[in-house]
Design a protein around this motif. Sequence first.
Motif, mmCIF file in Angstrom:
data_model
loop_
_atom_site.group_PDB
_atom_site.id
_atom_site.type_symbol
_atom_site.label_atom_id
_atom_site.label_comp_id
_atom_site.label_asym_id
_atom_site.label_seq_id
_atom_site.Cartn_x
_atom_site.Cartn_y
_atom_site.Cartn_z
ATOM 1 N N ASP A 5 0.669 -1.227 -0.163
ATOM 2 C CA ASP A 5 0.187 0.225 0.419
ATOM 3 C C ASP A 5 0.861 0.952 0.295
ATOM 4 O O ASP A 5 1.404 1.404 0.881
ATOM 5 C CB ASP A 5 -1.072 0.254 1.559
ATOM 6 C CG ASP A 5 -1.677 1.078 0.707
ATOM 7 O OD1 ASP A 5 -2.155 2.091 0.295
ATOM 8 O OD2 ASP A 5 -2.557 1.463 2.358
ATOM 9 N N PRO A 6 0.868 2.182 -1.460
ATOM 10 C CA PRO A 6 1.806 2.792 -0.794
ATOM 11 C C PRO A 6 1.236 4.489 0.230
ATOM 12 O O PRO A 6 1.675 5.275 0.404
ATOM 13 C CB PRO A 6 1.772 3.776 -2.598
ATOM 14 C CG PRO A 6 0.141 3.247 -3.259
ATOM 15 C CD PRO A 6 -0.211 1.876 -2.224
ATOM 16 N N LYS A 7 -0.214 4.323 0.898
ATOM 17 C CA LYS A 7 -0.284 5.295 1.673
ATOM 18 C C LYS A 7 -0.021 4.857 2.697
ATOM 19 O O LYS A 7 -1.508 4.545 3.773
ATOM 20 C CB LYS A 7 -1.955 6.043 1.158
ATOM 21 C CG LYS A 7 -1.670 6.031 0.120
ATOM 22 C CD LYS A 7 -3.067 6.945 -0.462
ATOM 23 C CE LYS A 7 -3.125 7.310 -1.519
ATOM 24 N NZ LYS A 7 -4.529 8.701 -2.007
ATOM 25 N N ALA A 8 0.754 3.277 2.779
ATOM 26 C CA ALA A 8 0.255 2.834 4.432
ATOM 27 C C ALA A 8 1.407 3.612 5.555
ATOM 28 O O ALA A 8 1.708 3.905 5.013
ATOM 29 C CB ALA A 8 1.591 1.535 4.293
ATOM 30 N N PRO A 9 0.121 3.387 6.589
ATOM 31 C CA PRO A 9 0.252 4.309 7.664
ATOM 32 C C PRO A 9 1.550 4.245 8.629
ATOM 33 O O PRO A 9 2.451 5.152 9.042
ATOM 34 C CB PRO A 9 -1.044 4.334 9.230
ATOM 35 C CG PRO A 9 -1.252 2.891 8.811
ATOM 36 C CD PRO A 9 -1.647 2.772 6.972
ATOM 37 N N LEU A 10 2.567 3.624 8.083
ATOM 38 C CA LEU A 10 4.020 3.813 8.519
ATOM 39 C C LEU A 10 4.677 3.554 7.756
ATOM 40 O O LEU A 10 6.026 3.816 8.298
ATOM 41 C CB LEU A 10 4.204 1.663 8.932
ATOM 42 C CG LEU A 10 2.816 1.693 10.825
ATOM 43 C CD1 LEU A 10 3.764 -0.263 11.462
ATOM 44 C CD2 LEU A 10 3.456 2.335 11.620
ATOM 45 N N ILE A 11 4.557 3.983 6.953
ATOM 46 C CA ILE A 11 5.452 5.015 6.023
ATOM 47 C C ILE A 11 5.874 5.864 6.699
ATOM 48 O O ILE A 11 5.325 6.584 6.739
ATOM 49 C CB ILE A 11 4.966 4.850 4.570
ATOM 50 C CG1 ILE A 11 4.691 3.604 3.733
ATOM 51 C CG2 ILE A 11 6.103 5.878 3.842
ATOM 52 C CD1 ILE A 11 4.048 3.858 2.343
ATOM 53 N N ASP A 12 7.453 5.940 6.855
ATOM 54 C CA ASP A 12 8.356 7.240 7.206
ATOM 55 C C ASP A 12 8.471 7.292 8.576
ATOM 56 O O ASP A 12 8.351 8.014 9.753
ATOM 57 C CB ASP A 12 8.798 8.516 6.655
ATOM 58 C CG ASP A 12 8.967 8.575 5.191
ATOM 59 O OD1 ASP A 12 9.696 7.405 5.042
ATOM 60 O OD2 ASP A 12 8.004 9.194 4.289
ATOM 61 N N GLN A 13 7.383 6.293 9.044
ATOM 62 C CA GLN A 13 7.656 6.369 10.819
ATOM 63 C C GLN A 13 8.631 5.034 11.471
ATOM 64 O O GLN A 13 9.379 5.352 12.454
ATOM 65 C CB GLN A 13 5.930 5.761 10.975
ATOM 66 C CG GLN A 13 4.589 7.288 10.783
ATOM 67 C CD GLN A 13 4.923 7.664 11.354
ATOM 68 O OE1 GLN A 13 5.628 7.878 12.611
ATOM 69 N NE2 GLN A 13 5.277 8.513 10.527
ATOM 70 N N VAL A 14 9.080 4.198 9.899
ATOM 71 C CA VAL A 14 9.201 2.943 10.030
ATOM 72 C C VAL A 14 10.166 2.856 8.890
ATOM 73 O O VAL A 14 9.770 3.575 7.989
ATOM 74 C CB VAL A 14 9.378 2.020 11.145
ATOM 75 C CG1 VAL A 14 8.725 1.757 12.013
ATOM 76 C CG2 VAL A 14 8.611 1.375 9.442
ATOM 77 N N HIS A 15 11.924 2.596 9.021
ATOM 78 C CA HIS A 15 11.927 2.017 7.526
ATOM 79 C C HIS A 15 11.234 0.508 7.004
ATOM 80 O O HIS A 15 11.134 0.259 7.958
ATOM 81 C CB HIS A 15 13.708 1.511 8.027
ATOM 82 C CG HIS A 15 14.577 2.768 8.158
ATOM 83 N ND1 HIS A 15 14.766 3.141 9.523
ATOM 84 C CD2 HIS A 15 15.067 3.808 7.716
ATOM 85 C CE1 HIS A 15 15.725 3.949 10.409
ATOM 86 N NE2 HIS A 15 15.812 4.327 8.634
ATOM 87 N N TRP A 16 10.769 1.229 5.236
ATOM 88 C CA TRP A 16 9.855 0.153 4.956
ATOM 89 C C TRP A 16 10.213 -0.307 3.743
ATOM 90 O O TRP A 16 11.658 0.327 3.232
ATOM 91 C CB TRP A 16 8.823 0.991 4.665
ATOM 92 C CG TRP A 16 8.828 2.726 4.305
ATOM 93 C CD1 TRP A 16 9.336 3.984 5.013
ATOM 94 C CD2 TRP A 16 8.812 2.473 3.166
ATOM 95 N NE1 TRP A 16 9.896 4.710 3.892
ATOM 96 C CE2 TRP A 16 9.198 4.201 2.338
ATOM 97 C CE3 TRP A 16 7.689 2.087 2.254
ATOM 98 C CZ2 TRP A 16 8.789 4.622 1.848
ATOM 99 C CZ3 TRP A 16 7.534 2.981 0.490
ATOM 100 C CH2 TRP A 16 8.276 4.006 0.240
#
Length: 137
Positions: A5-16
């Motif tokens: 999901d390109p809009k996943a809520p953890l993007i830029d909250q953790v390394h992904w």
Amino acid sequence: MATVDPKAPLIDQVHWARTDNLPARAIREDRDLLVRGGVRTLNLKKCDHTNPLLCPVEKIGRCYQWHPSWDIQVPQIDDMVRRIAGGLYVPITLKTTPGGLLRFWAPEKDRKVFVSNGGALVDTDSSARAEVIDGSA
């Protein structure tokens, strides 16, 4: 974290890392599973007359310094995992404006070049709060 999901809520909250949402059949048939987001490579551009853009720092003319940008890299997920395990890819965290963080994986050699050219990374591993590393250590 891995996601499709390109809009996943953890993007830029953790390394992904983000991959395509392929059906299991495609993966079984040896289709390459490419990482579409979360991995970048350093691109240094000289701010001189060969660059048609104005200086991103001074906003006018040319400063004749090197300016970094982090370009998206699209490795196969197997290669990415091997490179992380082997220490060839490292987690990078940068401050963005206003006050956000950008997290991604990048080649260790790019991290070293970025820091040696004055780039500032955010160290989120050494303490609970983020501290900026200025590369002078």
